[in-house]
Design an enzyme around this catalytic site. Structure first.
Site, short mmCIF file in Angstrom:
data_model
loop_
_atom_site.label_atom_id
_atom_site.label_comp_id
_atom_site.label_asym_id
_atom_site.label_seq_id
_atom_site.Cartn_x
_atom_site.Cartn_y
_atom_site.Cartn_z
N GLY A 161 82.67 43.78 91.26
CA GLY A 161 82.20 44.95 90.52
C GLY A 161 80.79 44.75 90.02
N ILE A 186 61.65 58.39 76.79
CA ILE A 186 62.25 57.45 77.73
C ILE A 186 63.54 58.05 78.29
CG2 ILE A 186 63.16 55.13 78.09
CD1 ILE A 186 61.46 54.15 75.78
N ASP A 226 73.10 53.93 87.92
CA ASP A 226 74.25 53.10 87.61
C ASP A 226 74.21 52.48 86.22
OD1 ASP A 226 74.81 53.68 90.22
OD2 ASP A 226 74.59 51.63 90.97
N VAL A 282 68.53 56.84 84.31
CA VAL A 282 69.36 57.47 85.35
C VAL A 282 70.07 56.38 86.16
CG1 VAL A 282 67.77 59.42 85.56
CG2 VAL A 282 67.48 57.45 87.07
N CYS A 307 75.05 51.80 100.36
CA CYS A 307 76.40 52.08 100.86
C CYS A 307 76.58 51.64 102.30
CB CYS A 307 76.71 53.57 100.73
SG CYS A 307 76.65 54.18 99.03
N TYR A 319 89.70 78.33 109.57
CA TYR A 319 90.91 78.01 110.33
C TYR A 319 90.72 78.25 111.82
CZ TYR A 319 95.30 78.65 112.75
OH TYR A 319 96.30 78.58 113.68
#
Length: 565
Positions: free
Chosen positions: A262, A296, A301, A299, A42, A445
């Site tokens: 992509g 098997i 992408d 994980v 990233c 807040y």
């Protein structure tokens, strides 16, 4: 127990480290085709833009750390070429020498990732065309920028009048995360940037009207967008320049081209091993991250996962889910009953100091699957108390069930703290919260951080008012022939107005009710919806048929200018 993990990035690396923490006796081998493990994908666009100047900063951990801290046999430059599930063996090939060895396993974890899409277009292999997927990719881009062509050579070393370099052009193909982030960073590097996107919007997970805001914002900051136009090919020009050709017949000059079309799940090994691959093109796994072969796992992408909101199979190439999946696979291998609950696609992208973030289902997804039990509201609250300096509007869209108020999705865009609102809404969605829960949420807040009614509370209150019929709403897509009542001040109409709308400022409305029809439904508008809400409540109690046009003029225009207003 011997465990082989194929792939050393987010999913594979987290699996290896977690498994060692759970089982000190296991023999763990992690193989990685490339030269590095556990690096920050990233962060790559920001290394291109020199926001992250040092390449070393991209490495979360290296092979030596895995060997010394976790006793993991890390083999970089090592490619898995074949899996034999019946024999429980994997063939491994050295990238450098081509030597092939065979390793047995008790459990196997696939984390091959998703390579970038690189279609066989004319000229796609010309010098100056790059992807942004690995550390070597970014290294090559930086070298090209600094010394790769006569126009760029040595520019970073010039001083005085010599820094008046000729204008250089970059073309980015693709308007997703990597495309937009790289386009921004090339602007920072002084390029004239054009982004070509085949779809009619950037950031496909966003609904189109929210994407319009992002598009306007980045265009104001130097990115030229060419939407609804796919790339057709590339041609070589003089002095190592390139020309990008599009399907519409247009052409764009470039000193550098970035492909960001992509990614596609890497299922080569899985298919050859007879593992099931789903309709979306990813490896099919169960909630334990186990494939159709019991020993098997898969994980990251490369796998298909269940969408937490819609229940559909989906592909989500995000580091957060990949890390969790790696941990879950390790847990299950170690004998624990861990389960992946699915993904809700919580995402964010930063662009020129602003952020676009989202979670859950989009409206276009709900329409695609035929789900009609939803409503939406638009709101534009300040990021913190308006009287404290620096408050910025956040454009928000909230989707929820009409039948029970359950939160379905949210999108938020803004220059200040859009991220923490989507993070709060993501947790609410994960826990099955309703808009009634949002209006009762007790959040931090102080005037520099939020408001007494935080945007999350405000979103819940607006949506709950709709469900309680305290604020009947309508949307602009059904307002063409309606009676429009604009309750803004006349001076505001000089900036923007809705054709045919009758203007009666809110402060004068009670005295001028006789000017309104009682036999027609009145759609009430203001700038963002708040004054229209006050007017709608008044009209309903006076016997009129009235609805608030959600989001007011801001939701009609969805221009980026409100971020500077």
């Amino acid at each position: 127990m011997k465990v082989i993990i194929i792939g050393g990035s987010a999913g594979g690396a987290s699996c290896a480290a977690r498994l060692r923490r759970l089982d000190e006796k296991a023999e763990i081998i992690m193989v990685e085709r490339g030269p590095y493990v556990s690096y920050a994908n990233c962060g790559l666009p920001y290394h291109v833009g020199d926001v992250i100047p040092k390449e070393a900063s991209l490495f979360v951990a290296d092979a030596n750390m895995f060997r010394s801290y976790f006793a993991v046999d890390v083999r970089t430059g090592c490619e898995a070429t074949r899996i034999s599930p019946d024999k429980k063996t994997v063939e491994l090939r050295s990238v450098a020498t081509g030597e092939v060895t065979t390793e047995s396993y008790d459990k196997l974890v696939l984390s091959p990732g998703a390579p970038s899409i690189r279609p066989p277009l004319p000229g796609i292999d010309l010098p100056g065309i790059f992807e942004v997927r690995t550390v070597p990719d970014t290294r090559a881009i930086r070298e090209w920028i600094e010394k790769g062509s006569p126009f760029l050579t040595g520019m970073h070393k010039y001083s005085g009048f010599q820094t008046l370099r000729p204008k250089t052009h970059a073309v980015v193909i693709g308007g997703g995360f990597i495309g937009l982030e790289t386009a921004e960073n090339l602007v920072h590097r002084g390029f004239d940037v054009t982004l070509v996107e085949m779809a009619d919007q950037v950031l496909a997970p966003l609904d189109p009207e929210m994407a319009r805001i992002v598009e306007g914002y980045v265009e104001q900051r130097g990115i030229r967008l060419a939407l609804n136009d796919g790339v057709a090919g590339f041609e070589k020009g003089a002095n190592d320049t390139l020309t990008v050709l599009t399907k519409s017949g247009k052409s764009y000059p470039a000193n550098i081209v970035i492909l960001a079309l992509g990614v596609r799940p890497d299922t080569t090994l899985a298919k050859a091993a007879g593992l099931e691959v789903g309709q979306r093109g990813g490896i099919r796994v169960d909630e334990h991250m186990r494939t159709t072969h019991p020993d098997i796992f898969a994980v990251g992408d490369a796998v298909e996962v269940k969408d937490f909101v819609t229940g559909e199979w989906s592909l989500v190439a995000l580091a957060g889910p990949a890390n969790r999946q790696g941990r879950i696979a390790a847990d299950v291998i170690a004998g624990r009953d861990s389960r992946f609950r699915g993904t809700q696609g919580t995402s964010i992208i930063g662009l020129f100091g602003a952020a676009a973030a989202w979670v859950g289902a989009s409206e276009k997804t709900l329409k695609r699957i035929g789900d009609k039990d939803y409503e939406k509201v638009y709101l534009y609250p300040n990021s913190h108390a308006g009287y404290y300096p620096g408050a910025k509007p956040i454009a928000m869209k909230i989707l929820f069930r009409k039948s029970n108020g359950k939160l379905l999705g949210a999108q938020a865009l803004g220059e200040d703290n859009a991220d923490k609102r989507i993070s709060a809404l993501a947790m609410a969605l994960q826990l099955g919260a309703t808009v009634y829960d949002l209006e009762e949420s007790e959040l931090c807040y102080a005037p520099q951080f939020g408001s007494a009614k935080d945007p999350v509370n405000f979103a819940g209150m607006v949506a709950a008012d709709v469900l309680r019929d305290d604020m009947p709403i309508s949307h602009w897509d059904g307002a063409e022939k309606a009676f429009l009542l604009d309750v803004r001040e006349p001076v505001e109409l000089a900036v923007e107005s809705a054709p045919g709308a009758v203007n009666i400022p809110l402060g004068q409305l009670r005295a001028r009710l006789g000017e309104l029809p009682r036999d027609r439904e009145i759609l009430v508008i203001c700038r963002s919806g708040q004054r229209a809400y006050y007017a709608t409540r008044m009209l309903l109690q006076k016997g009129f048929k009235a609805r608030n046009l959600s989001g007011g003029m801001l939701s009609r225009a969805h221009a980026a200018t409100f971020w500077e207003s």
